[in-house]
Write a protein that holds these residues in place. Structure first.
Motif, PDB file in Angstrom:
ATOM      1  N   ILE A  69       4.885  18.724  14.675  1.00  0.00           N
ATOM      2  CA  ILE A  69       6.083  19.569  14.657  1.00  0.00           C
ATOM      3  C   ILE A  69       6.981  19.232  15.850  1.00  0.00           C
ATOM      4  O   ILE A  69       8.193  19.449  15.820  1.00  0.00           O
ATOM      5  N   GLY A  70       6.386  18.669  16.911  1.00  0.00           N
ATOM      6  CA  GLY A  70       7.162  18.321  18.098  1.00  0.00           C
ATOM      7  C   GLY A  70       8.300  17.357  17.836  1.00  0.00           C
ATOM      8  O   GLY A  70       9.277  17.322  18.601  1.00  0.00           O
ATOM      9  N   ASP A  71       8.212  16.567  16.757  1.00  0.00           N
ATOM     10  CA  ASP A  71       9.294  15.631  16.429  1.00  0.00           C
ATOM     11  C   ASP A  71      10.472  16.310  15.746  1.00  0.00           C
ATOM     12  O   ASP A  71      11.566  15.733  15.674  1.00  0.00           O
ATOM     13  N   ILE A  72      10.273  17.536  15.218  1.00  0.00           N
ATOM     14  CA  ILE A  72      11.315  18.159  14.400  1.00  0.00           C
ATOM     15  C   ILE A  72      11.814  19.489  14.949  1.00  0.00           C
ATOM     16  O   ILE A  72      12.627  20.153  14.311  1.00  0.00           O
ATOM     17  N   VAL A  73      11.325  19.907  16.123  1.00  0.00           N
ATOM     18  CA  VAL A  73      11.787  21.152  16.737  1.00  0.00           C
ATOM     19  C   VAL A  73      12.148  20.898  18.200  1.00  0.00           C
ATOM     20  O   VAL A  73      11.890  19.826  18.752  1.00  0.00           O
ATOM     21  N   ASN A  74      12.730  21.889  18.816  1.00  0.00           N
ATOM     22  CA  ASN A  74      13.080  21.827  20.224  1.00  0.00           C
ATOM     23  C   ASN A  74      11.803  21.945  21.060  1.00  0.00           C
ATOM     24  O   ASN A  74      11.219  23.020  21.185  1.00  0.00           O
TER      25      ASN A  74
ATOM     26  N   LEU B 165      -3.972  19.162  16.738  1.00  0.00           N
ATOM     27  CA  LEU B 165      -3.336  17.843  16.847  1.00  0.00           C
ATOM     28  C   LEU B 165      -2.767  17.393  15.508  1.00  0.00           C
ATOM     29  O   LEU B 165      -1.677  16.822  15.440  1.00  0.00           O
ATOM     30  N   LEU B 166      -3.508  17.657  14.443  1.00  0.00           N
ATOM     31  CA  LEU B 166      -3.097  17.193  13.121  1.00  0.00           C
ATOM     32  C   LEU B 166      -1.962  18.019  12.532  1.00  0.00           C
ATOM     33  O   LEU B 166      -1.023  17.471  11.947  1.00  0.00           O
ATOM     34  N   PHE B 167      -2.028  19.340  12.711  1.00  0.00           N
ATOM     35  CA  PHE B 167      -1.077  20.208  12.024  1.00  0.00           C
ATOM     36  C   PHE B 167       0.025  20.786  12.916  1.00  0.00           C
ATOM     37  O   PHE B 167       1.046  21.246  12.403  1.00  0.00           O
ATOM     38  N   ILE B 168      -0.185  20.795  14.239  1.00  0.00           N
ATOM     39  CA  ILE B 168       0.795  21.408  15.136  1.00  0.00           C
ATOM     40  C   ILE B 168       1.598  20.375  15.926  1.00  0.00           C
ATOM     41  O   ILE B 168       2.825  20.472  16.011  1.00  0.00           O
ATOM     42  N   VAL B 169       0.920  19.378  16.490  1.00  0.00           N
ATOM     43  CA  VAL B 169       1.616  18.395  17.328  1.00  0.00           C
ATOM     44  C   VAL B 169       2.753  17.671  16.594  1.00  0.00           C
ATOM     45  O   VAL B 169       3.820  17.458  17.178  1.00  0.00           O
TER      46      VAL B 169
ATOM     47  N   THR C  20      14.089  14.611  15.289  1.00  0.00           N
ATOM     48  CA  THR C  20      14.242  14.067  13.948  1.00  0.00           C
ATOM     49  C   THR C  20      14.404  15.219  12.965  1.00  0.00           C
ATOM     50  O   THR C  20      13.592  16.153  12.958  1.00  0.00           O
ATOM     51  N   ARG C  21      15.439  15.156  12.145  1.00  0.00           N
ATOM     52  CA  ARG C  21      15.683  16.229  11.180  1.00  0.00           C
ATOM     53  C   ARG C  21      14.901  15.953   9.898  1.00  0.00           C
ATOM     54  O   ARG C  21      15.192  15.024   9.155  1.00  0.00           O
ATOM     55  N   MET C  22      13.880  16.758   9.663  1.00  0.00           N
ATOM     56  CA  MET C  22      13.137  16.676   8.405  1.00  0.00           C
ATOM     57  C   MET C  22      12.343  17.959   8.229  1.00  0.00           C
ATOM     58  O   MET C  22      11.940  18.587   9.215  1.00  0.00           O
ATOM     59  N   PRO C  23      12.094  18.373   6.989  1.00  0.00           N
ATOM     60  CA  PRO C  23      11.273  19.570   6.759  1.00  0.00           C
ATOM     61  C   PRO C  23       9.821  19.286   7.091  1.00  0.00           C
ATOM     62  O   PRO C  23       9.361  18.136   7.045  1.00  0.00           O
ATOM     63  N   TYR C  24       9.092  20.367   7.391  1.00  0.00           N
ATOM     64  CA  TYR C  24       7.685  20.219   7.780  1.00  0.00           C
ATOM     65  C   TYR C  24       6.872  19.533   6.689  1.00  0.00           C
ATOM     66  O   TYR C  24       5.958  18.760   6.970  1.00  0.00           O
ATOM     67  N   SER C  25       7.228  19.789   5.432  1.00  0.00           N
ATOM     68  CA  SER C  25       6.464  19.205   4.319  1.00  0.00           C
ATOM     69  C   SER C  25       6.530  17.683   4.308  1.00  0.00           C
ATOM     70  O   SER C  25       5.620  17.008   3.814  1.00  0.00           O
ATOM     71  N   GLN C  26       7.617  17.125   4.854  1.00  0.00           N
ATOM     72  CA  GLN C  26       7.768  15.674   4.867  1.00  0.00           C
ATOM     73  C   GLN C  26       7.119  15.010   6.077  1.00  0.00           C
ATOM     74  O   GLN C  26       6.973  13.792   6.121  1.00  0.00           O
ATOM     75  N   VAL C  27       6.743  15.819   7.054  1.00  0.00           N
ATOM     76  CA  VAL C  27       6.124  15.265   8.262  1.00  0.00           C
ATOM     77  C   VAL C  27       4.870  14.483   7.914  1.00  0.00           C
ATOM     78  O   VAL C  27       4.644  13.376   8.397  1.00  0.00           O
ATOM     79  N   PHE C  28       4.049  15.054   7.035  1.00  0.00           N
ATOM     80  CA  PHE C  28       2.779  14.415   6.709  1.00  0.00           C
ATOM     81  C   PHE C  28       2.981  13.182   5.826  1.00  0.00           C
ATOM     82  O   PHE C  28       2.191  12.235   5.892  1.00  0.00           O
ATOM     83  N   GLN C  29       4.032  13.185   5.009  1.00  0.00           N
ATOM     84  CA  GLN C  29       4.357  11.980   4.257  1.00  0.00           C
ATOM     85  C   GLN C  29       4.732  10.846   5.211  1.00  0.00           C
ATOM     86  O   GLN C  29       4.314   9.700   5.018  1.00  0.00           O
TER      87      GLN C  29
END
Length: 398
Positions: free
Chosen positions: A70-75, A64-68, A192-201
């Protein structure tokens, strides 16, 4: 953000999504009624087998913390079936495990990737009209909760008829079939277009600027912890004196919770009409009452069944209200919001499972029930904090 398609009228797709939610969530609870059978199969202490549920919830929380998010930034239409394939691998490993460590490894892999259900739910919120979110999310939540409850019943039944590993084989096959079907039918929505590193920010910013997300997440974590105490102790209580129930009957007992799980669509509709506060307090009250009945259930199967049914209703009520509130906070960040909320939720569940085992071995059923009541009181405290915050916002809007 507007949906590229309104899927609310595609009943076949909604049923497939609900089934996927149920199968993914249920995959983490198969071992509940199987503790005695697994113990006999591997010749190990019962307390070690009971930790399998805890490992499932911890791995699910990590997913939930690290995978879910990603759903905002991928297909999502491609991502969800891929996650389900990962869960299929985990289930297959459980099915062919030859020792407890292999079972734990398969359980952890399944837990990590079965978070596909928590990517499906945010997907549907942006693929339907806003006024239908409560009802449709409630429908998917019904599938998820029914899946959890049926998973224990089916695992107990298949263990009784065949072998305790049978449920893992069947579930792996069903997961694979659903993944293929959904890959062909899931809608493509904007991301939403953003790199994975910014997701947690961005998730940190959500926690900073959305206090209600924190309050509702803490409420969810407490109530699911109270429920999860039953997950880790049901087999230990009902397979011992005075009940002496077989695996299959332990699973049958959990079926009473289906009535509470099926209520989520109705609760979602009422939540859409603005009754979140009243429904949340009602849900907490039902949870408190259920633990009183479960205490009496230590020597009476009838009271245990009644308490088990009510605790599922109370949990469904509070959880549905929580999701109705948090999905309104920031429509473009629903996967991340759901990730934060469900991480709290399942970390609470993992803690509840561990607390259940600890309380059982250090004070028996009485201590277990007292701990359950304490968790409900903690949830009520956070409900009060949330209520005071919203009242202050209405009185002194920023």
């Amino acid at each position: 953000m507007k949906a590229s398609i309104d899927i609310s009228h595609d009943k076949t797709l909604l049923w497939l999504m609900a089934a996927a939610c149920g199968l993914c969530a249920g995959a983490n609870y198969y071992c509940q009624p199987l503790v005695a059978s697994i113990q006999q199969s591997f010749q190990i202490p019962q307390s070690e087998v009971a930790l399998t549920v805890t490992f499932a919830q911890i791995s699910y929380a990590l997913g939930l913390l690290f995978i879910v998010p990603i759903g905002d930034i991928v297909n999502k239409a491609k991502f969800i079936p891929l996650l389900m394939l990962g869960a299929t691998v985990g289930l297959a490993l459980c099915a062919f495990s030859t020792n407890l460590y292999m079972l734990w490894a398969g359980t952890i892999i399944t837990g990590l990737f079965s978070v596909a259900a928590q990517v499906l739910i945010p997907l549907v919120t942006v693929a339907i009209r806003p006024e239908k979110i409560g009802a449709v999310v409630g429908f998917l939540m019904s599938g998820l909760l029914v899946g959890i409850l049926l998973s224990t019943s089916l695992s107990g039944l298949l263990s009784y008829l065949f072998h305790w590993k049978s449920i893992y084989i069947l579930s792996a096959l069903l997961m694979l079939v659903l993944a293929v079907l959904l890959k062909k039918r899931l809608p493509v929505v904007s991301i939403t277009r953003m790199p994975y590193s910014q997701v947690f920010q961005s998730m940190g910013a959500l926690l900073k600027h959305e206090p209600r997300l924190i309050f509702r997440s803490l409420i969810g974590g407490c109530v699911f912890a109270a429920m999860s105490m039953l997950f880790s102790t049901i087999a230990m209580l009902l397979t011992e004196p005075p009940f002496h129930l077989a695996d299959v009957w332990v699973g049958v007992v959990t079926l009473v919770g289906v009535f509470g799980a099926l209520s989520t669509q109705w609760i979602g509709r009422w939540a859409d009409l603005g009754f979140n506060r009243k429904l949340t307090w009602l849900g907490c009250s039902i949870l408190a009452l259920s633990w009183g009945l479960l205490y009496l259930g230590g020597s009476s199967l009838a009271f245990y069944i009644l308490g088990y049914g009510l605790i599922n209703l109370g949990l469904a009520m509070v959880h549905s209200c929580n999701q109705n509130i948090i999905f309104q906070l920031n429509p473009i960040a629903r996967s991340r919001i759901n990730s934060i909320y469900m991480t709290f939720y399942f970390v609470g569940g993992a803690c509840g499972s561990a607390l259940g085992v600890f309380a059982w071995h250090h004070g028996g059923w009485t201590t277990t029930c007292m701990t359950g009541i304490a968790l409900v009181i903690a949830a009520g405290f956070f409900v009060l904090i949330d209520q005071l915050y919203t009242s202050r916002q209405l009185k002194y809007p920023q």
